[in-house]
Design a protein around this motif. Structure first.
Motif, PDB file in Angstrom:
ATOM      1  N   PRO A  95       0.828  -1.216   0.000  1.00  0.00           N
ATOM      2  CA  PRO A  95       0.000   0.000   0.000  1.00  0.00           C
ATOM      3  C   PRO A  95       0.864   1.269   0.000  1.00  0.00           C
ATOM      4  O   PRO A  95       1.942   1.296   0.590  1.00  0.00           O
ATOM      5  CB  PRO A  95      -0.785  -0.100   1.316  1.00  0.00           C
ATOM      6  CG  PRO A  95      -0.687  -1.531   1.738  1.00  0.00           C
ATOM      7  CD  PRO A  95       0.592  -2.046   1.176  1.00  0.00           C
ATOM      8  N   GLU A  96       0.351   2.303  -0.655  1.00  0.00           N
ATOM      9  CA  GLU A  96       1.078   3.571  -0.717  1.00  0.00           C
ATOM     10  C   GLU A  96       1.418   4.100   0.668  1.00  0.00           C
ATOM     11  O   GLU A  96       2.505   4.630   0.891  1.00  0.00           O
ATOM     12  CB  GLU A  96       0.276   4.640  -1.483  1.00  0.00           C
ATOM     13  CG  GLU A  96       0.300   4.501  -2.972  1.00  0.00           C
ATOM     14  CD  GLU A  96      -0.845   3.657  -3.512  1.00  0.00           C
ATOM     15  OE1 GLU A  96      -1.649   3.118  -2.706  1.00  0.00           O
ATOM     16  OE2 GLU A  96      -0.939   3.519  -4.749  1.00  0.00           O
ATOM     17  N   GLN A  97       0.486   3.944   1.617  1.00  0.00           N
ATOM     18  CA  GLN A  97       0.714   4.443   2.980  1.00  0.00           C
ATOM     19  C   GLN A  97       1.894   3.725   3.628  1.00  0.00           C
ATOM     20  O   GLN A  97       2.657   4.326   4.375  1.00  0.00           O
ATOM     21  CB  GLN A  97      -0.548   4.267   3.849  1.00  0.00           C
ATOM     22  CG  GLN A  97      -1.686   5.181   3.456  1.00  0.00           C
ATOM     23  CD  GLN A  97      -2.509   4.661   2.272  1.00  0.00           C
ATOM     24  OE1 GLN A  97      -2.272   3.578   1.745  1.00  0.00           O
ATOM     25  NE2 GLN A  97      -3.467   5.455   1.838  1.00  0.00           N
ATOM     26  N   HIS A  98       2.046   2.440   3.345  1.00  0.00           N
ATOM     27  CA  HIS A  98       3.166   1.679   3.909  1.00  0.00           C
ATOM     28  C   HIS A  98       4.493   2.153   3.308  1.00  0.00           C
ATOM     29  O   HIS A  98       5.456   2.395   4.040  1.00  0.00           O
ATOM     30  CB  HIS A  98       2.971   0.173   3.672  1.00  0.00           C
ATOM     31  CG  HIS A  98       4.103  -0.657   4.189  1.00  0.00           C
ATOM     32  ND1 HIS A  98       4.358  -0.781   5.530  1.00  0.00           N
ATOM     33  CD2 HIS A  98       5.062  -1.375   3.543  1.00  0.00           C
ATOM     34  CE1 HIS A  98       5.442  -1.551   5.696  1.00  0.00           C
ATOM     35  NE2 HIS A  98       5.873  -1.923   4.495  1.00  0.00           N
ATOM     36  N   ILE A  99       4.531   2.301   2.000  1.00  0.00           N
ATOM     37  CA  ILE A  99       5.749   2.783   1.327  1.00  0.00           C
ATOM     38  C   ILE A  99       6.085   4.188   1.832  1.00  0.00           C
ATOM     39  O   ILE A  99       7.250   4.493   2.111  1.00  0.00           O
ATOM     40  CB  ILE A  99       5.572   2.796  -0.212  1.00  0.00           C
ATOM     41  CG1 ILE A  99       5.263   1.400  -0.754  1.00  0.00           C
ATOM     42  CG2 ILE A  99       6.799   3.401  -0.895  1.00  0.00           C
ATOM     43  CD1 ILE A  99       6.363   0.386  -0.595  1.00  0.00           C
ATOM     44  N   ALA A 100       5.075   5.040   1.978  1.00  0.00           N
ATOM     45  CA  ALA A 100       5.296   6.402   2.470  1.00  0.00           C
ATOM     46  C   ALA A 100       5.908   6.383   3.867  1.00  0.00           C
ATOM     47  O   ALA A 100       6.844   7.135   4.149  1.00  0.00           O
ATOM     48  CB  ALA A 100       3.981   7.183   2.470  1.00  0.00           C
ATOM     49  N   ALA A 101       5.418   5.511   4.733  1.00  0.00           N
ATOM     50  CA  ALA A 101       5.946   5.418   6.095  1.00  0.00           C
ATOM     51  C   ALA A 101       7.408   4.948   6.084  1.00  0.00           C
ATOM     52  O   ALA A 101       8.241   5.466   6.835  1.00  0.00           O
ATOM     53  CB  ALA A 101       5.085   4.468   6.934  1.00  0.00           C
ATOM     54  N   VAL A 102       7.722   3.977   5.218  1.00  0.00           N
ATOM     55  CA  VAL A 102       9.099   3.473   5.094  1.00  0.00           C
ATOM     56  C   VAL A 102      10.024   4.600   4.622  1.00  0.00           C
ATOM     57  O   VAL A 102      11.105   4.806   5.170  1.00  0.00           O
ATOM     58  CB  VAL A 102       9.157   2.270   4.124  1.00  0.00           C
ATOM     59  CG1 VAL A 102      10.580   1.919   3.745  1.00  0.00           C
ATOM     60  CG2 VAL A 102       8.445   1.064   4.732  1.00  0.00           C
ATOM     61  N   LEU A 103       9.590   5.354   3.630  1.00  0.00           N
ATOM     62  CA  LEU A 103      10.396   6.456   3.096  1.00  0.00           C
ATOM     63  C   LEU A 103      10.545   7.581   4.116  1.00  0.00           C
ATOM     64  O   LEU A 103      11.632   8.139   4.287  1.00  0.00           O
ATOM     65  CB  LEU A 103       9.776   6.985   1.801  1.00  0.00           C
ATOM     66  CG  LEU A 103       9.782   6.021   0.617  1.00  0.00           C
ATOM     67  CD1 LEU A 103       8.897   6.544  -0.507  1.00  0.00           C
ATOM     68  CD2 LEU A 103      11.184   5.755   0.133  1.00  0.00           C
ATOM     69  N   LEU A 104       9.474   7.894   4.810  1.00  0.00           N
ATOM     70  CA  LEU A 104       9.499   8.963   5.808  1.00  0.00           C
ATOM     71  C   LEU A 104      10.478   8.636   6.942  1.00  0.00           C
ATOM     72  O   LEU A 104      11.206   9.523   7.400  1.00  0.00           O
ATOM     73  CB  LEU A 104       8.092   9.191   6.359  1.00  0.00           C
ATOM     74  CG  LEU A 104       7.853  10.496   7.109  1.00  0.00           C
ATOM     75  CD1 LEU A 104       8.131  11.693   6.216  1.00  0.00           C
ATOM     76  CD2 LEU A 104       6.429  10.541   7.621  1.00  0.00           C
TER      77      LEU A 104
END
Length: 116
Positions: A95-104
């Motif tokens: 999910p985009e939210q998961h990738i965003a959290a990893v990147l953040l």
């Protein structure tokens, strides 16, 4: 008009991974797609060109991804390794939210709409 020097480089496996990451990040970054493999000569060339940049490795949580991660780790030991949850297995299907959290967590700016 001055050129912006891109400091961050994210290495991913496939084109779908690249598209997903491009959509999520909110800062200039070069995203390099390996297409799953890198020859030794290509990896050497890549290592040379990335010497003074912040390099992040975001590959799938599967056998092929781990093999690529180990290969890159030998040539770019200073690279930052980002990991998706094993339950998603592939960057493209996470999910985009998961990738965003990893990147953040790696101090890569992401679009706020992916933070929930």
């Amino acid at each position: 008009m001055a050129l912006i020097e891109i400091e961050k480089v994210i290495i991913v496996e496939g084109k779908s991974d690249k598209k997903k990451v491009e959509k999520i990040i909110n800062e200039p970054a070069e995203i390099i797609c390996t297409n799953g493999t890198l020859s030794l000569s290509k990896l050497d060339e890549l290592a040379e060109s990335l010497f003074f940049k912040d390099v992040y490795i975001l590959v799938d949580a599967d056998e092929a991804g781990e093999k690529l991660r180990k290969q890159i780790k030998r040539e770019l030991p200073e690279a930052n390794h980002l990991y998706i949850d094993k339950m998603y297995r592939q960057v493209a299907s996470a999910p985009e939210q998961h990738i965003a959290a990893v990147l953040l967590r790696a101090n890569i700016d992401v679009h706020a709409r992916y933070l929930s």
